[in-house]
Enzyme design. Structure first.
Site, PDB file in Angstrom:
ATOM      1  CG  ASP A   4      -2.050   0.975   1.128  1.00 25.29           C
ATOM      2  OD1 ASP A   4      -2.322   1.465   0.014  1.00 25.29           O
ATOM      3  OD2 ASP A   4      -2.670   1.264   2.170  1.00 25.29           O
ATOM      4  CG  ASN A   6       2.217   1.723  -5.167  1.00 27.64           C
ATOM      5  OD1 ASN A   6       3.089   1.537  -4.328  1.00 27.64           O
ATOM      6  ND2 ASN A   6       1.817   0.800  -6.014  1.00 27.64           N
ATOM      7  N   GLY A   7       0.037   5.567  -4.200  1.00 25.63           N
ATOM      8  CA  GLY A   7      -0.623   6.839  -4.493  1.00 25.63           C
ATOM      9  C   GLY A   7      -0.066   7.958  -3.616  1.00 25.63           C
ATOM     10  NE  ARG A  17      -4.203   6.896  -7.506  1.00 30.46           N
ATOM     11  CZ  ARG A  17      -4.100   6.578  -6.214  1.00 30.46           C
ATOM     12  NH1 ARG A  17      -3.934   7.512  -5.307  1.00 30.46           N
ATOM     13  NH2 ARG A  17      -4.196   5.324  -5.836  1.00 30.46           N
ATOM     14  CG  HIS A  21       0.256   2.268  -9.388  1.00 34.07           C
ATOM     15  ND1 HIS A  21       0.007   1.875  -8.088  1.00 34.07           N
ATOM     16  CD2 HIS A  21      -0.856   2.942  -9.795  1.00 34.07           C
ATOM     17  CE1 HIS A  21      -1.200   2.297  -7.739  1.00 34.07           C
ATOM     18  NE2 HIS A  21      -1.754   2.952  -8.742  1.00 34.07           N
ATOM     19  NE  ARG A  55      -7.287   2.012  -6.254  1.00 30.74           N
ATOM     20  CZ  ARG A  55      -6.138   2.086  -5.614  1.00 30.74           C
ATOM     21  NH1 ARG A  55      -5.038   2.430  -6.256  1.00 30.74           N
ATOM     22  NH2 ARG A  55      -6.065   1.826  -4.336  1.00 30.74           N
ATOM     23  CG  LEU A 115       9.724 -16.848  -4.218  1.00 27.49           C
ATOM     24  CD1 LEU A 115       9.613 -16.815  -2.698  1.00 27.49           C
ATOM     25  CD2 LEU A 115      10.114 -15.456  -4.723  1.00 27.49           C
TER      26      LEU A 115
HETATM   27  C1  FPP Z   1      -1.654   0.256  -3.483  1.00 27.80           C
HETATM   28  O1  FPP Z   1      -1.315   1.615  -3.465  1.00 27.80           O
HETATM   29  C2  FPP Z   1      -1.108  -0.426  -4.641  1.00 27.80           C
HETATM   30  C3  FPP Z   1      -1.823  -0.952  -5.673  1.00 27.80           C
HETATM   31  C4  FPP Z   1      -3.279  -0.881  -5.734  1.00 27.80           C
HETATM   32  C5  FPP Z   1      -1.171  -1.605  -6.827  1.00 27.80           C
HETATM   33  C6  FPP Z   1       0.058  -2.402  -6.564  1.00 27.80           C
HETATM   34  C7  FPP Z   1       0.812  -2.505  -7.835  1.00 27.80           C
HETATM   35  C8  FPP Z   1       2.139  -2.463  -7.985  1.00 27.80           C
HETATM   36  C9  FPP Z   1       3.086  -2.376  -6.855  1.00 27.80           C
HETATM   37  C10 FPP Z   1       2.667  -2.446  -9.372  1.00 27.80           C
HETATM   38  C11 FPP Z   1       3.401  -3.624  -9.866  1.00 27.80           C
HETATM   39  C12 FPP Z   1       3.012  -4.895  -9.254  1.00 27.80           C
HETATM   40  C13 FPP Z   1       3.304  -6.133  -9.697  1.00 27.80           C
HETATM   41  C14 FPP Z   1       2.981  -7.303  -8.870  1.00 27.80           C
HETATM   42  C15 FPP Z   1       3.916  -6.381 -10.979  1.00 27.80           C
HETATM   43  P1  FPP Z   1      -2.456   2.697  -3.512  1.00 27.80           P
HETATM   44  O2  FPP Z   1      -2.608   3.148  -4.916  1.00 27.80           O
HETATM   45  O3  FPP Z   1      -3.695   2.171  -2.877  1.00 27.80           O
HETATM   46  O4  FPP Z   1      -1.819   3.815  -2.628  1.00 27.80           O
HETATM   47  P2  FPP Z   1      -2.554   4.930  -1.761  1.00 27.80           P
HETATM   48  O5  FPP Z   1      -3.363   4.209  -0.728  1.00 27.80           O
HETATM   49  O6  FPP Z   1      -1.432   5.702  -1.200  1.00 27.80           O
HETATM   50  O7  FPP Z   1      -3.398   5.727  -2.742  1.00 27.80           O
END
Ligand code: FPP
Length: 224
Positions: A4, A6-7, A17, A21, A55, A115
């Site tokens: 969690d 990324n945003g 955003r 990711h 989203r 793995l």
């Molecule tokens: C949560 O952050 C993250 C996601 C919904 C997507 C996860 C995806 C990746 C890490 C990209 C690549 C992944 C793989 C497995 C190849 P959020 O957007 O909910 O963050 P926020 O809560 O801060 O907005």
């Protein structure tokens, strides 16, 4: 791992955003390597939930494109490292191009044993349990399953995770104290580590620290 933040990372850096990711993708690479180095045998990453379809279209498309690219670009590395790629979730919901890329990588890596890298994609724990119940109900109706013989193992065998051991450790990044519909059945006895570090900033040291936290826990599984 519930990846969690990324945003929030993107916002902090005044970036769109999707850049968050993309940065998160680099963390995935680092953590997969760290898992191998630490002898972790199964690693499940919550990459896209059933709720995430809500989203904005642009973000969903961006994530799907990212996913497809990662699988294609990392396939040879996965093979070199002995990684077996698997998924849990409603694979049928994914765009065809992503599904094909995934299925081909799953097939090509199925003999690897270093793995198991399990991507939770269009995953939701409640829908998983609901589908398991539908499956069992169908077997009961067909006379193949006796309701009195349904055990915890029977339920487990009907989940997306059949054949995969329950996680020992659940890591959530970015500080939120919630489970967000992730592996509700499977985490019954998992140790939980929540770190304030945002996923794109999460690295080998953070992973090692979570493992050390885990190692210091006294696991009793309901005993004393
Ligand atoms: C949560 O952050 C993250 C996601 C919904 C997507 C996860 C995806 C990746 C890490 C990209 C690549 C992944 C793989 C497995 C190849 P959020 O957007 O909910 O963050 P926020 O809560 O801060 O907005």
């Amino acid at each position: 791992i519930i990846m969690d933040g990324n945003g929030r990372w993107a916002k902090k850096h005044h970036l769109p955003r999707l850049s968050g990711h993309e940065a998160g993708r680099k963390s995935v690479k680092r953590v997969v390597q760290a898992a191998i180095d630490h002898g972790v045998r199964y690693l499940t990453l919550y990459a896209f939930s059933v709720e995430n379809w809500q989203r904005p279209r642009e973000e969903v498309q961006g994530l799907m494109g990212l996913l497809r690219g990662v699988i294609r670009e990392e396939l040879s590395e996965m093979s070199k490292e002995g990684i077996r790629l698997r998924t849990i979730g409603r694979r049928q919901d994914l765009p065809e191009a992503v599904r094909e890329e995934l299925e081909s990588a799953i097939e090509k890596t199925k003999g690897h044993t270093k793995l198991d890298l399990i991507l939770a994609l269009s995953y939701g724990s409640r829908v998983e349990i609901t589908e398991a119940m539908q499956g069992m109900a169908r077997e009961v109706k067909a006379g193949k399953l006796d309701p009195d013989q349904i055990r915890e193992e029977t339920v487990a065998e009907h989940l997306y995770t059949h054949g995969i051991p329950d996680p020992d450790l659940l890591i959530r990044t970015s500080g939120e104290m919630r489970i967000s519909n992730f592996m509700l059945w499977q985490i019954s006895y998992a140790e939980i580590v929540v770190t304030p570090v945002l996923w794109p900033d999460f690295g080998e040291e953070d992973f090692a620290k979570a493992l050390a936290d885990y190692a210091a826990r006294d696991r009793r599984f309901g005993g004393i």
